[in-house]
Write an enzyme that holds these catalytic residues in place. Structure first.
Site, PDB file in Angstrom:
ATOM      1  N   LEU A  37       0.856  -1.182   0.000  1.00 56.12           N
ATOM      2  CA  LEU A  37       0.000   0.000   0.000  1.00 56.12           C
ATOM      3  C   LEU A  37       0.892   1.231   0.000  1.00 56.12           C
ATOM      4  O   LEU A  37       1.935   1.252   0.654  1.00 56.12           O
ATOM      5  CB  LEU A  37      -0.900   0.036   1.241  1.00 56.12           C
ATOM      6  CG  LEU A  37      -2.211  -0.744   1.217  1.00 56.12           C
ATOM      7  CD1 LEU A  37      -2.881  -0.675   2.594  1.00 56.12           C
ATOM      8  CD2 LEU A  37      -3.160  -0.215   0.150  1.00 56.12           C
ATOM      9  N   ASP A  38       0.480   2.274  -0.728  1.00 57.85           N
ATOM     10  CA  ASP A  38       1.224   3.533  -0.695  1.00 57.85           C
ATOM     11  C   ASP A  38       1.225   4.085   0.728  1.00 57.85           C
ATOM     12  O   ASP A  38       0.277   3.854   1.493  1.00 57.85           O
ATOM     13  CB  ASP A  38       0.594   4.554  -1.643  1.00 57.85           C
ATOM     14  CG  ASP A  38       0.752   4.157  -3.102  1.00 57.85           C
ATOM     15  OD1 ASP A  38       1.734   3.463  -3.421  1.00 57.85           O
ATOM     16  OD2 ASP A  38      -0.106   4.544  -3.923  1.00 57.85           O
ATOM     17  N   PRO A  39       2.255   4.839   1.106  1.00 61.73           N
ATOM     18  CA  PRO A  39       2.326   5.378   2.474  1.00 61.73           C
ATOM     19  C   PRO A  39       1.089   6.163   2.894  1.00 61.73           C
ATOM     20  O   PRO A  39       0.656   6.071   4.045  1.00 61.73           O
ATOM     21  CB  PRO A  39       3.567   6.274   2.426  1.00 61.73           C
ATOM     22  CG  PRO A  39       4.432   5.651   1.384  1.00 61.73           C
ATOM     23  CD  PRO A  39       3.478   5.138   0.335  1.00 61.73           C
ATOM     24  N   ALA A  41      -1.960   5.728   1.888  1.00 59.43           N
ATOM     25  CA  ALA A  41      -3.155   4.885   1.926  1.00 59.43           C
ATOM     26  C   ALA A  41      -3.277   4.187   3.275  1.00 59.43           C
ATOM     27  O   ALA A  41      -2.311   4.023   4.014  1.00 59.43           O
ATOM     28  CB  ALA A  41      -3.107   3.854   0.803  1.00 59.43           C
ATOM     29  N   ARG A 172      -4.569   4.942  -8.436  1.00 50.23           N
ATOM     30  CA  ARG A 172      -4.126   6.288  -8.815  1.00 50.23           C
ATOM     31  C   ARG A 172      -4.281   6.518 -10.317  1.00 50.23           C
ATOM     32  O   ARG A 172      -4.658   7.604 -10.756  1.00 50.23           O
ATOM     33  CB  ARG A 172      -2.666   6.492  -8.410  1.00 50.23           C
ATOM     34  CG  ARG A 172      -2.458   6.698  -6.926  1.00 50.23           C
ATOM     35  CD  ARG A 172      -0.997   6.912  -6.618  1.00 50.23           C
ATOM     36  NE  ARG A 172      -0.209   5.696  -6.761  1.00 50.23           N
ATOM     37  CZ  ARG A 172       1.072   5.664  -7.097  1.00 50.23           C
ATOM     38  NH1 ARG A 172       1.709   6.795  -7.361  1.00 50.23           N
ATOM     39  NH2 ARG A 172       1.727   4.525  -7.164  1.00 50.23           N
TER      40      ARG A 172
END
Length: 300
Positions: A37-39, A41, A172
């Site tokens: 997961l992106d930071p 998120a 995204r």
């Protein structure tokens, strides 16, 4: 310890940061996660400990569900709220119906261009490393499977969607491409992963829950069994003779119609024994074994 933690990742922490915290709390080296997961998120990230890490690969085929907030009228170089703004356009004319009418184009098998701020490699270098140097390169399109998009609301300039998708999907990129389709640009404002195959946000643990369990000496109690990762695979119960062959690395033959890519094997006592895969000769080979072979008896 061997097992799985269904963690609710907080914002601002990387996926590897979650792994690091789990490794520290459990004093265990063999720890891995099942999906990055992106930071920025939040939401579900399954973390595997010990022998359970051998099952991470079987999550690549499961579906994931995300709750996304997308802001129209603005584009960023990272396609999310972490990046630099690259474009602004008016979105006052965009209506909820216009958004709804655009969504079907994003269903089914689609192609996406990965964001520059992503872990995809270009000639051996991660794209995000190039992006941080101000370098933008041409990226090859990648296929993604979108199983469902639920329109949850639109209060200009922010719309809310629930997206069910397969492995390797960039939410995204969906936000960016939707903005381009609407003619006003967009970026992903917030993202919550609500489910990852059998792991759901409603039953997830916060990192504070791990610390509380550590203080009570109950870290083992909050672990899910390794087989929680393969609940989506076809299940088969085998007799002791077949299981003995599997745990000793030998193939077996089964009378069955159809041939799934893998099956989870259980004993008559409902013990998870192995994951098996089919061979071209019709036999089944043990891919992962979770029961120990019985010790050989000494001859009299």
């Amino acid at each position: 310890m061997n097992g799985i933690l269904n963690i609710n990742k907080p914002p601002g922490l990387t996926s590897f940061g979650v792994v690091s915290k789990v490794r520290h709390i459990y004093s265990q080296k063999k720890v891995g996660h099942g999906g990055m997961l992106d930071p920025s998120a939040t939401g579900v990230i399954p973390v595997f400990l010990g022998s359970a890490t051998r099952l991470i690969e079987y999550l690549s085929s499961v579906r994931k569900t995300y709750l996304a907030e997308i802001e129209l009228g603005t584009e960023t170089d990272s396609y999310d709220s972490e990046g630099e703004i690259t474009s602004r356009k008016s979105c006052e004319h965009i209506t909820a119906d216009m958004v709804r009418n655009a969504l079907p184009d994003f269903l089914g098998e689609i192609t996406q261009i990965p964001p520059m701020y992503s872990a995809v490699k270009h000639r051996g270098v991660r794209l995000y490393n190039l992006a941080r140097q101000g370098i933008e390169v041409e990226r090859n399109p990648r296929k993604a499977a979108i199983y469902g998009i639920e329109f949850l609301g639109f209060a200009s300039p922010v719309l809310r969607l629930r997206i069910e998708c397969g492995h390797g999907t960039y939410i995204r990129s969906i936000a960016f491409d939707l903005g381009r389709k609407l003619g006003c640009g967009a970026y992903l404002k917030t993202l919550v992963r609500e489910s990852y195959g059998p792991f759901h946000l409603t039953t997830s643990l916060d990192l504070a829950d791990l610390e509380a369990a550590e203080n009570k000496g109950r870290l083992a109690d909050i672990l899910l069994p390794p087989e929680a990762a393969v609940g989506h695979l076809p299940r088969i119960t085998l007799d002791d003779e077949s299981i003995t062959r599997l745990v000793n690395g030998l193939e077996i033959r089964l009378e069955m119609t159809g041939q799934p890519e893998a099956m989870a094997v259980y004993s008559a006592e409902n013990r998870f024994a192995a994951v098996i895969r089919p061979e071209t000769d019709g036999s089944w080979h043990p891919a992962k074994v979770f029961l120990s072979p019985c010790p050989k008896k000494n001859a009299d």
